[in-house]
Write a protein that holds these residues in place. Structure first.
Motif, PDB file in Angstrom:
ATOM      1  N   PHE A  87       0.824  -1.206   0.000  1.00  0.00           N
ATOM      2  CA  PHE A  87       0.000   0.000   0.000  1.00  0.00           C
ATOM      3  C   PHE A  87       0.861   1.259   0.000  1.00  0.00           C
ATOM      4  O   PHE A  87       1.934   1.298   0.595  1.00  0.00           O
ATOM      5  N   LEU A  88       0.349   2.290  -0.666  1.00  0.00           N
ATOM      6  CA  LEU A  88       0.901   3.633  -0.561  1.00  0.00           C
ATOM      7  C   LEU A  88      -0.141   4.484   0.138  1.00  0.00           C
ATOM      8  O   LEU A  88      -1.300   4.553  -0.302  1.00  0.00           O
ATOM      9  N   THR A  89       0.254   5.111   1.235  1.00  0.00           N
ATOM     10  CA  THR A  89      -0.695   5.852   2.064  1.00  0.00           C
ATOM     11  C   THR A  89      -0.340   7.342   2.107  1.00  0.00           C
ATOM     12  O   THR A  89       0.804   7.722   1.845  1.00  0.00           O
ATOM     13  N   PRO A  90      -1.301   8.189   2.433  1.00  0.00           N
ATOM     14  CA  PRO A  90      -1.089   9.641   2.374  1.00  0.00           C
ATOM     15  C   PRO A  90      -0.023  10.153   3.336  1.00  0.00           C
ATOM     16  O   PRO A  90       0.213   9.561   4.397  1.00  0.00           O
ATOM     17  N   LYS A  91       0.577  11.274   2.952  1.00  0.00           N
ATOM     18  CA  LYS A  91       1.540  11.953   3.814  1.00  0.00           C
ATOM     19  C   LYS A  91       0.859  13.084   4.581  1.00  0.00           C
ATOM     20  O   LYS A  91       1.518  13.820   5.327  1.00  0.00           O
ATOM     21  N   THR A  92      -0.443  13.235   4.386  1.00  0.00           N
ATOM     22  CA  THR A  92      -1.204  14.316   5.012  1.00  0.00           C
ATOM     23  C   THR A  92      -1.836  13.860   6.319  1.00  0.00           C
ATOM     24  O   THR A  92      -2.061  12.666   6.528  1.00  0.00           O
TER      25      THR A  92
END
Length: 329
Positions: free
Chosen positions: A284-289
C-alpha cells in the motif's frame, strides 16, 4: 441447510464476503448456497465456485419466490439498508435471517467484519483469505494478449466507482470519485514503467472514456491498452498472470488479490487496514497528510472534502516507482 446470501454491492465487497461462504461449506458439508448479486456480471465472480449452486441478479430475485425454500438468509456486513434486505430475504422464502449489527465507524477489516456473521451460526472460521476460482490454464490468456515475451508484467487498474447514492444534503458530491488518484499521474507512471516492464491497462467502459485524453501519451511499445475490452472474468484471468497490479482502492484490486497477484494500492480517504486488499502479497501507498481515512466515518468530512483530495495528491509518481522497484527488483 439451505442458505440464501444477499451480497448485492460492488466487486470488492463481494470478494470480501467470499471467505464467509467458504467457511460455511467447511462447517456444513451439505450446505446448498444461492446468492443475490447486484448485477449479473458480478455473478461471474462466483461462476466456478463449487460451493455455490445459483447466482441471482437482484432484478431477477423476486421471480425466485418460494415460501420456506431456504433455512437461513444471510445479509452481508457492508449492506447499509439491512431492513430492505430483510424484507427481500423473507419474501424469497428464508425462514430465518441473520446479520451483524454495526456502528457506523469501522474497527477492523471488512473481510473480518463479514466473518463475524458466522458466530451467529455457531461456526468458527478457518479460512480468511478471499479466493476466486478460475480456470488454471493460463496459457490461452497469455497467447491471446501476447504476454509471453519474458518481461515482468504490471497491470494498471486506474478507475473506480463514483458516488451516486447520496443524501440530499450531500447531493453536490454525486458523481465524484473520492478514491481516484489523478489520471494525469497514471499517464506519467505508465510512460516510466513501460521502459522496464510490460504494462497492461485494464478497466471498463468508464475508464476507457475517462482516460481517452491520455491514450495517445501511452501508445507505446510495451503498453497493452485493453480498457473496455474485457469481461470481468477475463480481467481476473489477466490479473492472475501479472507480477504486480497497481491501482486505486477499488474492486479490481480486491479481484487481483483474490487471484493471487501482488498488488500495490494507492489509498487516500480509505484505510488499508479496514478495506485494503486482503492478501499477504498486498502493498500500500498511504497519504503523507494529516487529513486521511475519512471514508470509515462516512460523514460530512468524506462527502464534503475541502482539501481537494490532498490525501491522494500527496502520493507522487516517484513514490509509486520507488515502491514498484522495491517489490519487483
Amino acid at each position: 441447510m439451505r442458505y440464501l446470501i444477499d451480497i448485492h454491492h460492488g466487486i470488492g465487497d463481494s470478494i470480501c464476503f467470499m471467505p464467509t461462504i467458504d467457511n460455511i461449506t467447511i462447517a456444513d458439508k451439505h450446505a446448498v448456497i444461492d446468492i443475490v448479486v447486484l448485477k449479473q456480471n458480478y455473478g461471474d465472480l462466483f461462476l466456478n465456485n463449487p460451493n455455490i449452486r445459483n447466482v441471482i441478479a437482484l432484478h431477477d430475485a423476486p421471480r425466485m419466490f418460494a415460501y420456506g425454500k431456504y433455512d437461513i438468509g444471510i445479509i452481508a456486513d457492508f449492506i447499509s439498508a439491512k431492513w430492505m434486505s430483510i424484507i427481500l430475504l423473507k419474501y424469497l422464502g428464508c425462514k430465518k435471517v441473520v446479520y451483524v449489527h454495526r456502528k457506523l465507524k469501522w474497527t477492523k477489516h471488512l473481510v473480518l467484519r463479514c466473518l463475524d456473521v458466522l458466530e451467529l451460526l455457531g461456526i468458527e472460521y478457518a479460512v480468511k483469505k478471499p479466493q476466486l476460482y478460475l480456470d488454471n490454464d493460463k496459457t490461452k490468456i497469455c497467447e491471446k494478449y501476447g504476454l509471453e515475451n519474458g518481461m515482468k508484467i504490471i497491470a494498471v487498474c486506474m478507475g473506480g466507482n463514483v458516488i451516486n447514492n447520496v443524501s440530499a444534503k450531500n447531493r453536490k458530491m454525486k458523481g465524484i470519485n473520492f478514491k481516484q488518484w489523478p489520471y494525469k499521474r497514471y499517464a506519467e507512471l505508465i510512460r516510466i514503467l513501460e521502459k522496464k516492464y510490460r504494462v497492461i491497462l485494464i478497466g471498463g467502459n468508464k475508464e476507457e472514456k475517462e482516460f481517452a485524453s491520455y491514450t495517445d501519451d501511452v501508445n507505446l511499445a510495451n503498453v497493452l491498452n485493453i480498457l473496455g475490452k474485457t469481461s470481468l472474468l477475463e480481467s481476473a484471468q489477466i490479473l492472475s498472470v501479472c507480477d504486480l497490479v497497481i491501482g486505486n482502492d477499488t474492486g479490481m484490486m480486491h479481484l487481483a488479490g483474490a487471484v493471487g497477484a501482488a498488488t500495490l494500492s494507492i489509498h487516500g480517504p480509505t484505510d488499508p487496514d479496514m478495506c485494503g486488499t486482503f492478501n499477504e502479497r498486498a502493498f500500500f501507498l498511504t497519504p503523507k497528510t494529516k487529513c486521511k481515512y475519512c471514508y470509515a466515518e462516512r460523514g460530512d468530512k468524506y462527502f464534503n472534502c475541502t482539501s481537494g483530495l490532498s490525501c491522494l495528491k500527496s502520493i507522487s509518481v516517484d513514490d509509486v516507482i520507488r515502491k514498484v522497484d522495491k517489490i519487483l527488483i
